[in-house]
Design a protein around this motif. Sequence first.
Motif, PDB file in Angstrom:
ATOM      1  N   PRO A 140       0.822  -1.212   0.000  1.00 19.28           N
ATOM      2  CA  PRO A 140       0.000   0.000   0.000  1.00 19.28           C
ATOM      3  C   PRO A 140       0.854   1.260   0.000  1.00 19.28           C
ATOM      4  N   PHE A 141       0.454   2.243  -0.810  1.00 17.98           N
ATOM      5  CA  PHE A 141       1.184   3.510  -0.794  1.00 17.98           C
ATOM      6  C   PHE A 141       0.277   4.725  -0.685  1.00 17.98           C
ATOM      7  N   VAL A 193      -5.919   4.938   9.180  1.00 20.35           N
ATOM      8  CA  VAL A 193      -5.046   5.095   8.012  1.00 20.35           C
ATOM      9  C   VAL A 193      -3.751   4.302   8.210  1.00 20.35           C
ATOM     10  N   ALA A 194      -3.213   4.330   9.407  1.00 21.47           N
ATOM     11  CA  ALA A 194      -1.972   3.598   9.684  1.00 21.47           C
ATOM     12  C   ALA A 194      -2.150   2.109   9.417  1.00 21.47           C
ATOM     13  N   GLN A 195      -3.278   1.557   9.825  1.00 24.58           N
ATOM     14  CA  GLN A 195      -3.533   0.133   9.583  1.00 24.58           C
ATOM     15  C   GLN A 195      -3.635  -0.149   8.088  1.00 24.58           C
ATOM     16  N   ALA A 196      -4.340   0.728   7.349  1.00 18.73           N
ATOM     17  CA  ALA A 196      -4.525   0.500   5.914  1.00 18.73           C
ATOM     18  C   ALA A 196      -3.223   0.601   5.144  1.00 18.73           C
ATOM     19  N   LEU A 197      -2.309   1.473   5.587  1.00 16.92           N
ATOM     20  CA  LEU A 197      -1.052   1.692   4.880  1.00 16.92           C
ATOM     21  C   LEU A 197       0.110   0.919   5.490  1.00 16.92           C
ATOM     22  N   ASP A 198      -0.187   0.057   6.467  1.00 18.93           N
ATOM     23  CA  ASP A 198       0.842  -0.779   7.087  1.00 18.93           C
ATOM     24  C   ASP A 198       1.927   0.078   7.729  1.00 18.93           C
ATOM     25  N   LEU A 199       1.489   1.044   8.532  1.00 18.05           N
ATOM     26  CA  LEU A 199       2.397   1.971   9.204  1.00 18.05           C
ATOM     27  C   LEU A 199       2.106   1.984  10.699  1.00 18.05           C
TER      28      LEU A 199
END
Length: 273
Positions: A140-141, A193-199
Amino acid sequence: MTSAIEPHKARRLYLLLRDQISSGRLPPGARLPGEPVLAAEHGLARVTVRRALDLLASEGLVRRRAGSGTFVQGPAGARPVVGDLPNLLSGLIAMGRATGVRILSFEYVAAPTPIAEALLLEPGERVQRSVRVRLIDGQPFSYLTTHVPERVGLSYSEADLAATPLLSLMERSGVTADRATQAIGATLAGPEVAQALDLEVGSALIDLTRVVFDPSGRGVEHLHALYRPDRYAFQMDLVRTGDAGERRWTPAVPRPVKAEIKSRPAAHRRPAP
């Protein structure tokens, strides 16, 4: 020294080593110091050092070899998708065709006041709202929240949006994207958002808001995009113009659009969904 993982210290070491890799001070193939050495050098528990190295490995920046050590991966991880600012609208379509997408939500809602004002909607006009995550090589980016007037959104389905760039769908329905305004800033990733972007929560993100208009001046799309800065970058070519003493940098004539998407090495590629 405590043996518990210290997340903030692990992230600090991760950022330090990542900067050394991206700057070339740790070149591809270089062997990193062992965990005991890094722990002693930075005053950390080994489990904290291990967490920092795991973060680097998860991004393809290093490869950990049992019994041999940790080595800088070459080329160093996945290079970012590059967005060409002068070729804004056509570049969006090219990027959409070259990347994958995961749709998180697709619904029709009453337009929030800021969205209605930005799109110049009529009172009570509804919008089609979608939330998508774009991926390159399965990674994901970007986290994209789009609001489109209902009259436009009804021309395509959720399945269409999962398979075709939004601007292409709008043009297919007869909508012409004539111009756009956008603002670029920075923000921090919240939990969703962090979960969706793997952050990790609180990670830095590029924050972009774009409003697209048709030739009559009506708004046809409002986009709020959040990008991982390690996987996405904006580019603008500049030229020097003006008379002596008043020379300045101005945008160059747009170049032909091509998707500039760089993949991580084949050994680390994941299949796109």
